[in-house]
Design a protein around this motif. Structure first.
Motif, PDB file in Angstrom:
ATOM      1  N   ASP A 132       0.818  -1.213   0.000  1.00 49.37           N
ATOM      2  CA  ASP A 132       0.000   0.000   0.000  1.00 49.37           C
ATOM      3  C   ASP A 132       0.856   1.268   0.000  1.00 49.37           C
ATOM      4  N   GLU A 133       2.154   1.135   0.308  1.00 45.39           N
ATOM      5  CA  GLU A 133       3.058   2.287   0.180  1.00 45.39           C
ATOM      6  C   GLU A 133       3.158   2.742  -1.280  1.00 45.39           C
ATOM      7  N   ASP A 135       0.450   2.274  -3.287  1.00 48.60           N
ATOM      8  CA  ASP A 135      -0.960   2.303  -3.674  1.00 48.60           C
ATOM      9  C   ASP A 135      -1.331   1.063  -4.499  1.00 48.60           C
ATOM     10  N   ARG A 137      -2.814  -2.937  -4.073  1.00 46.55           N
ATOM     11  CA  ARG A 137      -3.552  -3.783  -3.139  1.00 46.55           C
ATOM     12  C   ARG A 137      -3.744  -5.166  -3.738  1.00 46.55           C
ATOM     13  N   ARG A 161      -0.577   1.934 -10.093  1.00 49.05           N
ATOM     14  CA  ARG A 161      -1.550   1.871  -9.009  1.00 49.05           C
ATOM     15  C   ARG A 161      -2.576   0.808  -9.365  1.00 49.05           C
ATOM     16  N   THR A 163      -4.959  -2.968  -8.391  1.00 47.88           N
ATOM     17  CA  THR A 163      -5.148  -4.259  -7.742  1.00 47.88           C
ATOM     18  C   THR A 163      -4.253  -5.300  -8.393  1.00 47.88           C
TER      19      THR A 163
END
Length: 172
Positions: A132-133, A135, A137, A161, A163
């Protein structure tokens, strides 16, 4: 005197021994089934074993990941999963050697990043930081800090950035 082991690429002849390593390490067949699925169906699979003499005592698998929305062309990433060492051989550096060898192999393939869902303290030793640093996930639910990335080329993560999705074979 500490035990000696060798880390080498997995071969087809290692299949049953790799399965036995995962079953003994996890006390169930789930992770062994995952390895079989990845080996047989993943778009790209890297497997490494640790041996003592002629016995396979550890194994790690890496498979391609993707990110949504898609990153820039040429962005290659892998997921580390699963990692196992026979219980009677744990604590001898086998898991660490397997992770390091796998990260080197991913780097040699031109990977920008490697993702893992696991213990932040353990994987932090290899340069993994919370994803998450950046962005990023996981497609899977994970406790805070458990989804991590080793940025092999950190500058390539600046504009990425989204998923992270593991190879579909992982959840087959």
């Amino acid at each position: 005197m500490s035990p000696t082991f060798v880390v080498r690429p997995e071969t087809p002849a290692d299949r049953d021994a790799v399965r036995a390593v995962h079953e003994s390490a996890f006390g169930r067949a789930d992770e062994a089934d995952i390895v079989d699925q990845l080996r047989d169906r993943a778009a790209e699979y890297l497997g490494y074993v640790a041996t003592e003499g002629d016995q396979v005592v550890g194994h790690v698998a890496f498979s391609r990941t993707s990110i949504e929305p898609p990153p820039p062309s040429g962005f290659l990433s892998f997921g580390l999963a699963p990692l196992a060492t026979r219980p009677e051989h744990q604590g001898n550096g086998i898991g660490s050697a397997l992770v390091r060898q796998g990260l080197d192999a991913c780097r040699d393939r031109g990977a920008v990043a490697v993702f893992v869902l696991g213990d932040p303290k353990y994987y932090g030793r290899f340069g993994f930081v919370p994803a998450d640093e950046f962005d990023l996930r996981s497609e899977y639910d994970a406790p805070p800090g458990a989804f991590a990335v080793a940025a092999l080329l950190p500058e390539m993560l600046d504009d990425v950035r989204g998923t992270v999705r593991y190879d579909p074979a992982l959840s087959a």
